[in-house]
Motif scaffolding. Sequence first.
Motif, PDB file in Angstrom:
ATOM      1  N   ALA A  88     -48.377  49.205  29.846  1.00 36.51           N
ATOM      2  CA  ALA A  88     -48.430  49.372  28.387  1.00 36.51           C
ATOM      3  C   ALA A  88     -49.765  49.982  27.963  1.00 36.51           C
ATOM      4  O   ALA A  88     -49.824  50.882  27.125  1.00 36.51           O
ATOM      5  N   ALA A 106     -54.503  41.258  21.718  1.00 29.66           N
ATOM      6  CA  ALA A 106     -54.097  41.020  20.339  1.00 29.66           C
ATOM      7  C   ALA A 106     -54.402  39.601  19.881  1.00 29.66           C
ATOM      8  O   ALA A 106     -54.336  39.293  18.700  1.00 29.66           O
ATOM      9  N   TRP A 144     -62.847  25.873  27.837  1.00 31.63           N
ATOM     10  CA  TRP A 144     -62.246  26.597  28.937  1.00 31.63           C
ATOM     11  C   TRP A 144     -62.075  25.600  30.073  1.00 31.63           C
ATOM     12  O   TRP A 144     -63.026  24.978  30.515  1.00 31.63           O
TER      13      TRP A 144
HETATM   14  N1  GDD Z   1     -47.129  45.214  26.269  1.00 30.31           N
HETATM   15  C1  GDD Z   1     -47.389  44.078  26.956  1.00 30.31           C
HETATM   16  N2  GDD Z   1     -46.600  43.754  28.029  1.00 30.31           N
HETATM   17  N3  GDD Z   1     -48.420  43.304  26.582  1.00 30.31           N
HETATM   18  C2  GDD Z   1     -48.648  42.176  27.278  1.00 30.31           C
HETATM   19  C3  GDD Z   1     -47.873  41.786  28.389  1.00 30.31           C
HETATM   20  C4  GDD Z   1     -46.780  42.621  28.769  1.00 30.31           C
HETATM   21  O1  GDD Z   1     -46.060  42.372  29.735  1.00 30.31           O
HETATM   22  N4  GDD Z   1     -48.395  40.608  28.867  1.00 30.31           N
HETATM   23  C5  GDD Z   1     -49.432  40.312  28.082  1.00 30.31           C
HETATM   24  N5  GDD Z   1     -49.586  41.244  27.106  1.00 30.31           N
HETATM   25  C6  GDD Z   1     -50.606  41.305  26.061  1.00 30.31           C
HETATM   26  C7  GDD Z   1     -50.695  40.053  25.215  1.00 30.31           C
HETATM   27  O2  GDD Z   1     -49.809  40.084  24.138  1.00 30.31           O
HETATM   28  C8  GDD Z   1     -52.141  40.094  24.776  1.00 30.31           C
HETATM   29  O3  GDD Z   1     -52.334  40.931  23.658  1.00 30.31           O
HETATM   30  C9  GDD Z   1     -52.853  40.705  25.976  1.00 30.31           C
HETATM   31  O4  GDD Z   1     -51.860  41.437  26.684  1.00 30.31           O
HETATM   32  C10 GDD Z   1     -53.489  39.639  26.880  1.00 30.31           C
HETATM   33  O5  GDD Z   1     -52.507  38.714  27.274  1.00 30.31           O
HETATM   34  P1  GDD Z   1     -52.836  37.158  27.427  1.00 30.31           P
HETATM   35  O6  GDD Z   1     -51.591  36.502  27.847  1.00 30.31           O
HETATM   36  O7  GDD Z   1     -53.537  36.650  26.215  1.00 30.31           O
HETATM   37  O8  GDD Z   1     -53.802  37.237  28.674  1.00 30.31           O
HETATM   38  P2  GDD Z   1     -55.008  36.312  29.055  1.00 30.31           P
HETATM   39  O9  GDD Z   1     -55.742  35.810  27.860  1.00 30.31           O
HETATM   40  O10 GDD Z   1     -54.529  35.307  30.023  1.00 30.31           O
HETATM   41  O11 GDD Z   1     -55.899  37.372  29.867  1.00 30.31           O
HETATM   42  C11 GDD Z   1     -56.871  38.137  29.201  1.00 30.31           C
HETATM   43  O12 GDD Z   1     -58.132  37.761  29.664  1.00 30.31           O
HETATM   44  C12 GDD Z   1     -58.355  38.042  31.045  1.00 30.31           C
HETATM   45  C13 GDD Z   1     -59.719  37.581  31.435  1.00 30.31           C
HETATM   46  O13 GDD Z   1     -59.762  36.210  31.434  1.00 30.31           O
HETATM   47  C14 GDD Z   1     -56.632  39.627  29.443  1.00 30.31           C
HETATM   48  O14 GDD Z   1     -57.537  40.361  28.648  1.00 30.31           O
HETATM   49  C15 GDD Z   1     -56.879  40.010  30.876  1.00 30.31           C
HETATM   50  O15 GDD Z   1     -56.825  41.438  30.997  1.00 30.31           O
HETATM   51  C16 GDD Z   1     -58.237  39.534  31.279  1.00 30.31           C
HETATM   52  O16 GDD Z   1     -58.446  39.816  32.644  1.00 30.31           O
END
Ligand code: GDD
Length: 376
Positions: A88, A106, A144
Amino acid sequence: MDKTRDEDNTGNTNFARVTVVVPTYKEVLNLPHLIDRLAKVREENRLDLDVLIMDDNSQDGSVELITARPERWVQIVVRTTDRGLSPAVLDGMRRAQGDILVCMDADLSHPPERIPAMLTALSLGADFVVGSRYAHGGTTDDDWGFFRWLNSRVATLLARPFTNIQDPMSGFFALRRTTYQQARDLNPIGYKIGLELLVKCGCQNVLEVPIHFENRTRGESKLSLKEQLRYVQHIRRLYLHSYATFSEVGQFLVVGLTGAVVNLGLLTAGLTLGLERRTAVAGAILISMTSNFLLNRRFTFSYAKDGPLIPQYLQYVLSVSFGALANYVVTMGLLNRSPDLAPQAAAGAGIAVGTVLNFIAMKYLVFRRRHIRLRT
Ligand code: GDD
Ligand code: MN
């Protein structure tokens, strides 16, 4: 008109347009807050900024929400194929019109208010800027969990060979579109698309802007255990990409380590079951030798994995039996000399001698490149 300054490659000052790519899956609760905060940043800093929401067909009212909002600079793209966070993001970067590309989550974990500082870092000459939790001044919410903290730290350590920044796992980053266009063989595997871009775009000058990473308060995280296992696979591919010449030795050593574990495990098991000592030692060597063959064929010398298995194995057995013999002689020699020595310690010394001989035999005999049909 809203403009921001940036320097292009010739050093001229021009005006840059910024596209913020936001991957989303079921983030309808967060989107209004994200857009409100981005609107404020845009206004206060007079930025020419647009937002591209890359939604994997959430069907949670996100589309209706965006179309009902007045901001013309926010667009939503609904994706129905090739789903996943990284695809994406890359899809969004391909479509983006901006000279500068920013990627952020987001869920408001990434503060939009730090975007101007990231743009400044780019205009100061960085070719990749990371919104960083661990750089000096960066913070994460206190609650955390230990597991998430440890997990993040281990993952960061694994990425150390590619970059020495503090937070290479961050999903909040910015780069010029021209940098993005330099990317070679991008592989959108797993969650760490920032790290992937940083490596594949050949970024040299990476800067970190400290951020406060806030825990998500609405909606759910999508980071699963499966994604974390895929990270190990991702790291292996990055190794192959960046260290093609060294990766052979590295993988051989990792395989050798698994062989040592197999060897010592079987030896211990054999002795426990009451096998004769020399039978246990020989059996452990034979079986670990075979597992090493299979793993080296599959990984270390993977260009040979489509070759004929049996002839390769026979050649392998022949070549490394010398190493195995040396292993046996060293192990038994040590044991006979000092009967009080733990058999495992003697086997360890045998393994060490055998390993060196095996690498030489494998690299220069069994999987010798000129014996292999090279991929074209
Ligand atoms: N289009 C799309 N498709 N978006 C997705 C998908 C998917 O399959 N899976 C997750 N997202 C979007 C979510 O809606 C959100 O905006 C963002 O990607 C991050 O997803 P989270 O589910 O909140 O991930 P996180 O908080 O566990 O991980 C974040 O932090 C990590 C570091 O701790 C992300 O930023 C990771 O990239 C990062 O490594
Ligand atoms: Mn999150």
